[in-house]
Design a protein around this motif. Structure first.
Motif, PDB file in Angstrom:
ATOM      1  N   MET A 196       0.840  -1.204   0.000  1.00 38.23           N
ATOM      2  CA  MET A 196       0.000   0.000   0.000  1.00 38.23           C
ATOM      3  C   MET A 196       0.875   1.254   0.000  1.00 38.23           C
ATOM      4  SD  MET A 196      -3.366  -0.181   2.353  1.00 38.23           S
ATOM      5  CE  MET A 196      -3.168  -1.627   3.354  1.00 38.23           C
ATOM      6  N   LYS A 197       0.324   2.350  -0.633  1.00 38.82           N
ATOM      7  CA  LYS A 197       1.088   3.566  -0.828  1.00 38.82           C
ATOM      8  C   LYS A 197       1.433   4.226   0.503  1.00 38.82           C
ATOM      9  CE  LYS A 197       0.929   7.863  -3.582  1.00 38.82           C
ATOM     10  NZ  LYS A 197       1.983   7.501  -4.557  1.00 38.82           N
ATOM     11  N   LYS A 198       2.703   4.641   0.627  1.00 40.92           N
ATOM     12  CA  LYS A 198       3.135   5.441   1.777  1.00 40.92           C
ATOM     13  C   LYS A 198       3.405   6.841   1.262  1.00 40.92           C
ATOM     14  CE  LYS A 198       5.505   2.439   5.123  1.00 40.92           C
ATOM     15  NZ  LYS A 198       6.848   2.095   5.691  1.00 40.92           N
ATOM     16  N   ILE A 199       2.659   7.819   1.720  1.00 41.49           N
ATOM     17  CA  ILE A 199       2.897   9.172   1.205  1.00 41.49           C
ATOM     18  C   ILE A 199       3.993   9.848   2.033  1.00 41.49           C
ATOM     19  CG2 ILE A 199       0.564   9.343   0.297  1.00 41.49           C
ATOM     20  CD1 ILE A 199      -0.174  11.197   2.505  1.00 41.49           C
ATOM     21  N   SER A 200       4.490  10.960   1.511  1.00 42.09           N
ATOM     22  CA  SER A 200       5.663  11.610   2.123  1.00 42.09           C
ATOM     23  C   SER A 200       5.330  13.018   2.584  1.00 42.09           C
ATOM     24  CB  SER A 200       6.792  11.696   1.086  1.00 42.09           C
ATOM     25  OG  SER A 200       7.047  10.432   0.531  1.00 42.09           O
ATOM     26  N   ASN A 201       6.207  13.534   3.396  1.00 40.91           N
ATOM     27  CA  ASN A 201       6.216  14.969   3.669  1.00 40.91           C
ATOM     28  C   ASN A 201       6.895  15.677   2.496  1.00 40.91           C
ATOM     29  OD1 ASN A 201       5.001  14.806   6.212  1.00 40.91           O
ATOM     30  ND2 ASN A 201       6.966  14.452   7.246  1.00 40.91           N
ATOM     31  N   TYR A 202       6.673  16.977   2.424  1.00 39.54           N
ATOM     32  CA  TYR A 202       7.302  17.781   1.362  1.00 39.54           C
ATOM     33  C   TYR A 202       8.081  18.879   2.094  1.00 39.54           C
ATOM     34  CZ  TYR A 202       7.328  21.341  -2.456  1.00 39.54           C
ATOM     35  OH  TYR A 202       7.661  22.292  -3.388  1.00 39.54           O
ATOM     36  N   ILE A 203       9.385  18.704   2.218  1.00 38.12           N
ATOM     37  CA  ILE A 203      10.214  19.641   2.998  1.00 38.12           C
ATOM     38  C   ILE A 203      11.436  20.035   2.173  1.00 38.12           C
ATOM     39  CG2 ILE A 203      11.640  19.905   5.077  1.00 38.12           C
ATOM     40  CD1 ILE A 203       9.729  18.031   6.557  1.00 38.12           C
ATOM     41  N   ASN A 204      11.643  21.350   2.088  1.00 41.78           N
ATOM     42  CA  ASN A 204      12.788  21.884   1.352  1.00 41.78           C
ATOM     43  C   ASN A 204      12.841  21.386  -0.095  1.00 41.78           C
ATOM     44  OD1 ASN A 204      14.901  23.648   1.243  1.00 41.78           O
ATOM     45  ND2 ASN A 204      16.438  22.104   1.777  1.00 41.78           N
TER      46      ASN A 204
ATOM     47  N   ASN B 250     -10.064   4.680   3.780  1.00 44.17           N
ATOM     48  CA  ASN B 250     -11.037   5.011   2.746  1.00 44.17           C
ATOM     49  C   ASN B 250     -12.399   4.904   3.415  1.00 44.17           C
ATOM     50  OD1 ASN B 250     -13.092   4.711   0.883  1.00 44.17           O
ATOM     51  ND2 ASN B 250     -11.842   3.580  -0.603  1.00 44.17           N
ATOM     52  N   PRO B 251     -13.038   6.005   3.776  1.00 36.39           N
ATOM     53  CA  PRO B 251     -14.255   5.947   4.599  1.00 36.39           C
ATOM     54  C   PRO B 251     -15.433   5.258   3.916  1.00 36.39           C
ATOM     55  CG  PRO B 251     -13.817   8.204   3.907  1.00 36.39           C
ATOM     56  CD  PRO B 251     -12.639   7.395   3.505  1.00 36.39           C
ATOM     57  N   ALA B 252     -15.440   5.202   2.593  1.00 35.37           N
ATOM     58  CA  ALA B 252     -16.550   4.537   1.900  1.00 35.37           C
ATOM     59  C   ALA B 252     -16.434   3.018   2.046  1.00 35.37           C
ATOM     60  CB  ALA B 252     -16.568   4.920   0.429  1.00 35.37           C
ATOM     61  N   GLU B 253     -15.191   2.526   2.239  1.00 40.95           N
ATOM     62  CA  GLU B 253     -15.012   1.070   2.400  1.00 40.95           C
ATOM     63  C   GLU B 253     -14.735   0.708   3.854  1.00 40.95           C
ATOM     64  OE1 GLU B 253     -13.139   0.089  -2.057  1.00 40.95           O
ATOM     65  OE2 GLU B 253     -11.945  -0.225  -0.235  1.00 40.95           O
ATOM     66  N   GLY B 254     -14.432   1.714   4.682  1.00 45.18           N
ATOM     67  CA  GLY B 254     -14.105   1.441   6.082  1.00 45.18           C
ATOM     68  C   GLY B 254     -12.819   0.650   6.221  1.00 45.18           C
ATOM     69  N   LYS B 255     -11.902   0.881   5.290  1.00 48.00           N
ATOM     70  CA  LYS B 255     -10.645   0.114   5.281  1.00 48.00           C
ATOM     71  C   LYS B 255      -9.427   1.047   5.091  1.00 48.00           C
ATOM     72  CE  LYS B 255     -12.358  -3.201   2.273  1.00 48.00           C
ATOM     73  NZ  LYS B 255     -12.225  -4.080   1.136  1.00 48.00           N
ATOM     74  N   VAL B 256      -8.275   0.598   5.583  1.00 48.06           N
ATOM     75  CA  VAL B 256      -7.022   1.330   5.376  1.00 48.06           C
ATOM     76  C   VAL B 256      -6.615   1.164   3.915  1.00 48.06           C
ATOM     77  CG1 VAL B 256      -4.571   1.463   5.999  1.00 48.06           C
ATOM     78  CG2 VAL B 256      -6.298   0.960   7.759  1.00 48.06           C
ATOM     79  N   TYR B 257      -6.247   2.262   3.263  1.00 50.38           N
ATOM     80  CA  TYR B 257      -5.839   2.107   1.848  1.00 50.38           C
ATOM     81  C   TYR B 257      -4.476   2.734   1.563  1.00 50.38           C
ATOM     82  CZ  TYR B 257      -6.637   6.910   0.162  1.00 50.38           C
ATOM     83  OH  TYR B 257      -6.541   8.249  -0.111  1.00 50.38           O
ATOM     84  N   SER B 258      -3.918   3.437   2.568  1.00 51.01           N
ATOM     85  CA  SER B 258      -2.574   4.023   2.386  1.00 51.01           C
ATOM     86  C   SER B 258      -2.060   4.435   3.767  1.00 51.01           C
ATOM     87  CB  SER B 258      -2.647   5.244   1.459  1.00 51.01           C
ATOM     88  OG  SER B 258      -3.554   6.208   1.995  1.00 51.01           O
ATOM     89  N   TYR B 259      -0.838   4.935   3.779  1.00 50.14           N
ATOM     90  CA  TYR B 259      -0.244   5.352   5.057  1.00 50.14           C
ATOM     91  C   TYR B 259       0.277   6.786   4.924  1.00 50.14           C
ATOM     92  CZ  TYR B 259      -0.254   0.303   5.729  1.00 50.14           C
ATOM     93  OH  TYR B 259      -0.643  -1.010   5.822  1.00 50.14           O
ATOM     94  N   LEU B 260       0.181   7.541   6.006  1.00 56.07           N
ATOM     95  CA  LEU B 260       0.722   8.905   6.006  1.00 56.07           C
ATOM     96  C   LEU B 260       1.769   9.020   7.106  1.00 56.07           C
ATOM     97  CD1 LEU B 260      -1.319  11.427   8.004  1.00 56.07           C
ATOM     98  CD2 LEU B 260      -2.326   9.166   7.627  1.00 56.07           C
ATOM     99  N   PRO B 261       2.725   9.946   6.937  1.00 53.45           N
ATOM    100  CA  PRO B 261       3.788  10.112   7.943  1.00 53.45           C
ATOM    101  C   PRO B 261       3.216  10.480   9.304  1.00 53.45           C
ATOM    102  CG  PRO B 261       4.367  11.263   5.931  1.00 53.45           C
ATOM    103  CD  PRO B 261       2.953  10.801   5.776  1.00 53.45           C
TER     104      PRO B 261
END
Ligand code: TXE
Length: 480
Positions: A1-9, A25-36
């Motif tokens: 599953m996608k891990k998104i990033s911070n945007y720094i410098n 994903n609130p429509a599916e009630g499931k985790v679909y990615s990760y955030l920092p």
């Protein structure tokens, strides 16, 4: 599953902690990615980058600043479908709403402020042939922009666009509930050639990342949109540090229907102002006040049309309501429906969770709900529910409509439906709200100041007010 990033410098980077949070994903009630799961160390890095970039960015010629911002606006337009899909998956709103409102408005926000910055004037005053006073407005420095989950990219760009256009550099935090479009936006900033450090996006929870932004000594101003409770916390931290504050908070907005209104216009727009984005817009008209002579006819037709609204898979064309943004928020909204019953309310339609068969059966859906039989002082009519729930009550006189409308701690927006011109102006001027619509809703010229009175917020965004917020004025008086 996608891990998104911070945007720094200018770079897409991982959080220093190395840890991540689930993104649902609130429509599916499931985790679909990760955030920092960022923290104050990431905020410190972002602020250092913003400070290093401030000198060059604030002295970049206005036309050059505008050019790179306009490029970003164009790229949002190019990627409209991709961004709208990301917004719909992240927040639960119908895809067609993200396509028609959220993403086009994000592009328009940036385009508006990019060009506004080039046409801003300042003042000068000649004093009886003795002296001349002139006022300069210069960018305040590194600013913090903290945005909510209901209109993710729309409100994110609504804050950062005037800050960047004014020459500030920014440390921004989107809501941890809807991080995706801010991440995709950072990729567009890199593609557009936005100089490193001008904008920095730190993903993560409010109590860690948001709090770190608010308390960082280098950050001179905070622009926040979110709940009143959080607004109070931010003010408590920022005020003793003498930071400039813009707080866009909640609302409990009256929608006043006079018997002489254009009935079809009033009823069809009131369905929109009640249930758009599942009622998760701070400007929704959640308290409908109807002149007694029209009350039964309006209530019957409004309930009929509410029952016709399709609650469903946000990706399907027929869906008018999608999922609420999180399980916790769904439970909050459902708890208010229970409270309404305890306070003596009658549920005319809706009133419960909806199970959407298929891929969304674990999603967070609530039926559009109409409640009658309550008075204006009960909690259901005083507190912001922020879901697809409206109350409808009759009034007898214009004075009573105004009294009921002004009878909450909030003062964000109000709507008046009448064909009596004098009455529309008279009532508008007596309503304690920052925005009043007459025979329309959610129509606004971006040059106008936007914001609420009382506990709906402090300061104004939009137009020159937003540019002014991100600058500081200096008056020079020269003897002649
Ligand atoms: O917003 P929060 P929530 C209202 C609505 C909703 C309620 C709570 O009634 O039910 O607010 O929603 C960040 N220091 N509105 O909890 O907490 C947080 O990470 C700094 C109306 O989702 O206010 C997010 O990025 N930042 C509103 C942002 O604040 C902090 C739209 C908003 O989150 C923080 C949204 C802290 N201590 C909710 N705590 C509107 N006016 O449109 C959290 N944050």
């Amino acid at each position: 599953m996608k891990k998104i990033s911070n945007y720094i410098n200018g770079q897409l980077v991982s959080p220093q902690s190395g840890s991540y949070l689930d993104n649902y994903n609130p429509a599916e009630g499931k985790v679909y990615s990760y955030l920092p799961d960022s923290d104050s160390l990431d905020v410190a890095e972002a602020t250092k980058a913003a400070q290093a970039a401030f000198g060059a960015w604030s002295s970049t010629p206005l036309a050059n600043r505008a050019a790179v911002l306009l490029k970003i606006a164009d790229l949002i337009g190019r990627d409209l479908d991709k961004l709208a899909l990301a917004e719909s998956i992240d927040q639960g709103k119908p895809l067609k709403l993200a396509k028609s409102m959220d993403i086009p408005r994000a592009s328009a926000n940036i385009r508006f402020f990019a060009t506004a910055a080039m046409h801003v004037s300042s003042e000068s005053h000649l004093m009886d042939e003795v002296a001349i006073n002139y006022t300069t407005r210069t960018p305040i420095g590194v600013v913090g922009c903290i945005s909510p989950w209901n209109l993710p990219l729309y409100l994110f760009t609504w804050k950062i666009a005037p800050a960047l256009a004014a020459g500030c550099t920014v440390v921004a935090k989107p809501s941890e509930l809807t991080p995706m479009t801010a991440f995709l936006f950072s990729e567009l900033c890199i593609e557009a050639g936005l100089p490193a450090g001008v904008l920095n996006i730190v993903q993560g929870v409010g109590a860690k990342v948001g709090q770190a932004i608010v308390e960082h000594p280098t950050i001179s101003a905070i622009s926040f949109t979110g709940g009143t409770v959080t607004g109070k916390k931010i003010a408590a931290t920022a005020a003793p540090m003498f930071k400039k504050l813009s707080l866009e908070l909640g609302g409990k907005n009256p929608n006043i229907i006079f018997a002489d209104c254009d009935f079809e216009e009033a009823i069809s727009t009131s369905i929109q102002s009640s249930f758009s984005n599942q009622g998760e817009i701070c400007l929704c008209g959640s308290r409908i006040l109807v002149e007694r002579g029209l009350y039964e006819k309006f209530l019957t037709e409004f309930v009929k049309r509410t029952n016709e609204l399709v609650v469903g898979d946000p990706l399907e064309e027929k869906s008018r309501l999608g999922a609420l943004v999180s399980e916790a928020h769904m439970q909050k909204v459902l708890s208010y429906i229970e409270l309404a019953k305890q306070e003596g309310g009658k549920i005319e339609c809706g009133g419960s969770r909806v199970v959407v068969v298929g891929r969304c059966e674990a999603g967070y859906f609530v039926a559009p709900t109409v409640i009658t039989g309550l008075n204006q002082s009960c909690r259901t009519n005083q507190e912001e529910i922020f879901g697809p729930v409206v109350t409808i009550m009759p009034f007898d006189t214009e004075e009573e409509a105004i009294e009921f409308s002004n009878a909450t701690a909030y003062g964000l927006s109000a709507t008046i439906w009448t064909t009596n011109l004098k009455r529309s102006h008279r009532v508008a001027h007596k309503l304690k709200s920052g925005i009043v619509w007459v025979n329309c809703w959610l129509l606004r010229d971006l040059r106008t100041p936007f914001g609420g009175m009382k506990q709906s917020g402090v300061g104004r965004e939009g137009g020159w007010e937003a540019m002014k917020f991100f600058t500081e004025a200096k008056n020079v008086c020269v003897k002649i």
